[in-house]
Design a protein around this motif. Sequence first.
Motif, PDB file in Angstrom:
ATOM      1  N   ALA A  90     -77.697  -2.008  38.406  1.00 59.84           N
ATOM      2  CA  ALA A  90     -77.661  -0.546  38.838  1.00 59.84           C
ATOM      3  C   ALA A  90     -78.742  -0.599  39.829  1.00 59.84           C
ATOM      4  O   ALA A  90     -78.315   0.331  40.875  1.00 59.84           O
ATOM      5  CB  ALA A  90     -77.825   0.164  37.594  1.00 59.84           C
ATOM      6  N   GLN A  91     -79.817  -1.099  39.885  1.00 58.77           N
ATOM      7  CA  GLN A  91     -80.570  -0.957  40.868  1.00 58.77           C
ATOM      8  C   GLN A  91     -80.281  -1.610  42.197  1.00 58.77           C
ATOM      9  O   GLN A  91     -80.575  -1.234  43.202  1.00 58.77           O
ATOM     10  CB  GLN A  91     -82.341  -1.515  40.656  1.00 58.77           C
ATOM     11  CG  GLN A  91     -83.333  -1.193  41.525  1.00 58.77           C
ATOM     12  CD  GLN A  91     -84.700  -1.435  40.905  1.00 58.77           C
ATOM     13  OE1 GLN A  91     -85.031  -1.923  39.957  1.00 58.77           O
ATOM     14  NE2 GLN A  91     -85.513  -1.321  41.798  1.00 58.77           N
ATOM     15  N   ARG A  92     -79.829  -2.674  41.777  1.00 59.34           N
ATOM     16  CA  ARG A  92     -79.289  -3.455  43.178  1.00 59.34           C
ATOM     17  C   ARG A  92     -77.996  -2.553  43.779  1.00 59.34           C
ATOM     18  O   ARG A  92     -77.793  -3.062  44.927  1.00 59.34           O
ATOM     19  CB  ARG A  92     -78.554  -4.843  42.653  1.00 59.34           C
ATOM     20  CG  ARG A  92     -79.501  -5.950  43.059  1.00 59.34           C
ATOM     21  CD  ARG A  92     -79.085  -7.337  42.832  1.00 59.34           C
ATOM     22  NE  ARG A  92     -79.523  -7.953  41.548  1.00 59.34           N
ATOM     23  CZ  ARG A  92     -78.747  -8.238  40.727  1.00 59.34           C
ATOM     24  NH1 ARG A  92     -77.289  -8.453  41.105  1.00 59.34           N
ATOM     25  NH2 ARG A  92     -79.234  -8.550  39.473  1.00 59.34           N
ATOM     26  N   SER A  93     -77.366  -1.980  43.110  1.00 63.43           N
ATOM     27  CA  SER A  93     -76.253  -1.252  43.814  1.00 63.43           C
ATOM     28  C   SER A  93     -76.691  -0.167  44.524  1.00 63.43           C
ATOM     29  O   SER A  93     -75.932   0.239  45.404  1.00 63.43           O
ATOM     30  CB  SER A  93     -75.313  -0.840  42.673  1.00 63.43           C
ATOM     31  OG  SER A  93     -75.866   0.255  41.793  1.00 63.43           O
ATOM     32  N   VAL A  94     -77.793   0.164  44.189  1.00 63.36           N
ATOM     33  CA  VAL A  94     -78.452   1.476  45.018  1.00 63.36           C
ATOM     34  C   VAL A  94     -79.144   0.937  46.350  1.00 63.36           C
ATOM     35  O   VAL A  94     -78.939   1.414  47.349  1.00 63.36           O
ATOM     36  CB  VAL A  94     -79.302   2.295  44.211  1.00 63.36           C
ATOM     37  CG1 VAL A  94     -80.052   3.232  44.765  1.00 63.36           C
ATOM     38  CG2 VAL A  94     -78.891   2.915  42.799  1.00 63.36           C
ATOM     39  N   SER A  95     -79.833  -0.182  46.117  1.00 66.35           N
ATOM     40  CA  SER A  95     -80.485  -0.706  47.230  1.00 66.35           C
ATOM     41  C   SER A  95     -79.836  -1.858  47.981  1.00 66.35           C
ATOM     42  O   SER A  95     -79.885  -2.789  47.474  1.00 66.35           O
ATOM     43  CB  SER A  95     -81.830  -1.285  46.632  1.00 66.35           C
ATOM     44  OG  SER A  95     -81.675  -2.143  45.746  1.00 66.35           O
ATOM     45  N   GLY A 104     -87.686   4.797  45.591  1.00 63.48           N
ATOM     46  CA  GLY A 104     -86.487   5.689  45.607  1.00 63.48           C
ATOM     47  C   GLY A 104     -85.362   4.923  44.584  1.00 63.48           C
ATOM     48  O   GLY A 104     -84.295   5.809  44.228  1.00 63.48           O
ATOM     49  N   THR A 105     -85.333   3.718  44.256  1.00 66.93           N
ATOM     50  CA  THR A 105     -84.298   3.249  43.396  1.00 66.93           C
ATOM     51  C   THR A 105     -84.653   2.799  42.020  1.00 66.93           C
ATOM     52  O   THR A 105     -83.824   1.949  41.598  1.00 66.93           O
ATOM     53  CB  THR A 105     -83.797   1.968  44.336  1.00 66.93           C
ATOM     54  OG1 THR A 105     -84.582   1.230  44.302  1.00 66.93           O
ATOM     55  CG2 THR A 105     -83.086   2.215  45.676  1.00 66.93           C
ATOM     56  N   ALA A 106     -85.872   3.110  41.808  1.00 68.82           N
ATOM     57  CA  ALA A 106     -86.299   2.512  40.261  1.00 68.82           C
ATOM     58  C   ALA A 106     -85.617   2.957  39.283  1.00 68.82           C
ATOM     59  O   ALA A 106     -84.989   4.197  39.267  1.00 68.82           O
ATOM     60  CB  ALA A 106     -87.729   2.838  40.119  1.00 68.82           C
ATOM     61  N   GLY A 124     -81.977   6.948  36.505  1.00 73.92           N
ATOM     62  CA  GLY A 124     -82.181   6.331  37.657  1.00 73.92           C
ATOM     63  C   GLY A 124     -81.352   7.178  39.007  1.00 73.92           C
ATOM     64  O   GLY A 124     -81.016   8.363  38.551  1.00 73.92           O
ATOM     65  N   PRO A 125     -81.216   6.738  40.019  1.00 74.45           N
ATOM     66  CA  PRO A 125     -80.854   7.389  41.112  1.00 74.45           C
ATOM     67  C   PRO A 125     -79.379   7.858  40.922  1.00 74.45           C
ATOM     68  O   PRO A 125     -78.521   7.488  40.420  1.00 74.45           O
ATOM     69  CB  PRO A 125     -80.944   6.636  42.528  1.00 74.45           C
ATOM     70  CG  PRO A 125     -81.783   5.613  41.877  1.00 74.45           C
ATOM     71  CD  PRO A 125     -81.703   5.407  40.514  1.00 74.45           C
ATOM     72  N   ALA A 126     -78.810   8.923  41.597  1.00 72.84           N
ATOM     73  CA  ALA A 126     -77.545   9.616  41.618  1.00 72.84           C
ATOM     74  C   ALA A 126     -76.474   8.593  41.920  1.00 72.84           C
ATOM     75  O   ALA A 126     -75.505   8.625  41.377  1.00 72.84           O
ATOM     76  CB  ALA A 126     -77.640  10.834  42.186  1.00 72.84           C
ATOM     77  N   ARG A 127     -76.895   7.797  42.766  1.00 73.51           N
ATOM     78  CA  ARG A 127     -75.983   6.853  43.593  1.00 73.51           C
ATOM     79  C   ARG A 127     -75.631   5.793  42.437  1.00 73.51           C
ATOM     80  O   ARG A 127     -74.534   5.087  42.848  1.00 73.51           O
ATOM     81  CB  ARG A 127     -76.651   6.175  44.768  1.00 73.51           C
ATOM     82  CG  ARG A 127     -76.747   7.115  45.786  1.00 73.51           C
ATOM     83  CD  ARG A 127     -77.544   6.503  46.954  1.00 73.51           C
ATOM     84  NE  ARG A 127     -76.703   5.241  47.488  1.00 73.51           N
ATOM     85  CZ  ARG A 127     -77.129   4.487  48.400  1.00 73.51           C
ATOM     86  NH1 ARG A 127     -78.247   4.946  49.060  1.00 73.51           N
ATOM     87  NH2 ARG A 127     -76.490   3.612  48.727  1.00 73.51           N
ATOM     88  N   ALA A 128     -76.424   5.624  41.452  1.00 68.72           N
ATOM     89  CA  ALA A 128     -76.108   4.558  40.443  1.00 68.72           C
ATOM     90  C   ALA A 128     -75.571   5.059  39.127  1.00 68.72           C
ATOM     91  O   ALA A 128     -75.358   4.380  38.306  1.00 68.72           O
ATOM     92  CB  ALA A 128     -77.429   3.842  40.010  1.00 68.72           C
ATOM     93  N   ALA A 129     -74.916   6.269  39.257  1.00 72.69           N
ATOM     94  CA  ALA A 129     -74.270   6.909  38.197  1.00 72.69           C
ATOM     95  C   ALA A 129     -73.164   6.050  37.449  1.00 72.69           C
ATOM     96  O   ALA A 129     -73.271   6.125  36.347  1.00 72.69           O
ATOM     97  CB  ALA A 129     -73.867   8.553  38.411  1.00 72.69           C
ATOM     98  N   SER A 130     -72.317   5.522  38.602  1.00 76.07           N
ATOM     99  CA  SER A 130     -71.155   4.926  37.850  1.00 76.07           C
ATOM    100  C   SER A 130     -71.809   3.560  37.038  1.00 76.07           C
ATOM    101  O   SER A 130     -71.144   3.196  35.915  1.00 76.07           O
ATOM    102  CB  SER A 130     -70.236   4.355  38.973  1.00 76.07           C
ATOM    103  OG  SER A 130     -70.754   3.499  39.691  1.00 76.07           O
ATOM    104  N   VAL A 131     -72.602   2.943  37.637  1.00 81.28           N
ATOM    105  CA  VAL A 131     -73.244   1.870  36.844  1.00 81.28           C
ATOM    106  C   VAL A 131     -73.832   2.178  35.493  1.00 81.28           C
ATOM    107  O   VAL A 131     -73.817   1.556  34.310  1.00 81.28           O
ATOM    108  CB  VAL A 131     -74.270   0.829  37.608  1.00 81.28           C
ATOM    109  CG1 VAL A 131     -74.860  -0.176  36.923  1.00 81.28           C
ATOM    110  CG2 VAL A 131     -73.546   0.385  38.923  1.00 81.28           C
ATOM    111  N   LEU A 132     -74.726   3.532  35.419  1.00 84.08           N
ATOM    112  CA  LEU A 132     -75.446   3.872  34.240  1.00 84.08           C
ATOM    113  C   LEU A 132     -74.664   4.459  33.385  1.00 84.08           C
ATOM    114  O   LEU A 132     -74.595   4.141  32.026  1.00 84.08           O
ATOM    115  CB  LEU A 132     -76.553   5.028  34.792  1.00 84.08           C
ATOM    116  CG  LEU A 132     -77.733   4.456  35.531  1.00 84.08           C
ATOM    117  CD1 LEU A 132     -78.545   5.525  36.006  1.00 84.08           C
ATOM    118  CD2 LEU A 132     -78.533   3.415  34.656  1.00 84.08           C
TER     119      LEU A 132
END
Length: 169
Positions: A90-95, A104-106, A124-132
Amino acid sequence: MTTNDMIDKLFDTAQALPEHTQAAAHWATGNAWWIATLALLGVLLTQALRHLVTRRMLQQGRLAFEVLPTNGFDPGLEDVLRFAKQIAQAQRSVSRWAFTPARGTAMRVRLLSTGGPLTLHLEGPARAASVLRHQGYAQCELRAVGAQASRTEPPRIRLGAAAAGPAAA
């Protein structure tokens, strides 16, 4: 052009290399202040861009999910490792590139128990919602947590005489 001509040209270039190196060193020492100024400007621009990217990512918001275990929840080591790998992905998908700051990606993982069963909060960041949102454990329920519920006060830890309170004094 024959092979011998190419080899002769290679040798001529190799013999002229010290002269070219000396000319480049002479130019670098004569223009050292330009090189230093450009290097400093590059570092400052990189830091400013990184700061702007961090601010933008933090302004986009964060999402929190709560993982509630069932009564028969007993994960094995393999399940725990798979869940940890999902959080790392999830962190890698954001960064997507190395320039993205870690701040910003923690991903944040919290174990909480407020008068009930132990729960796991993933933030986590909103951009990682699908993985979370992806179900991590088979015997758990995943619930979205509101922004207010995810902001809890940090625990206060008191050591020594302060931990005993006013009765100890």
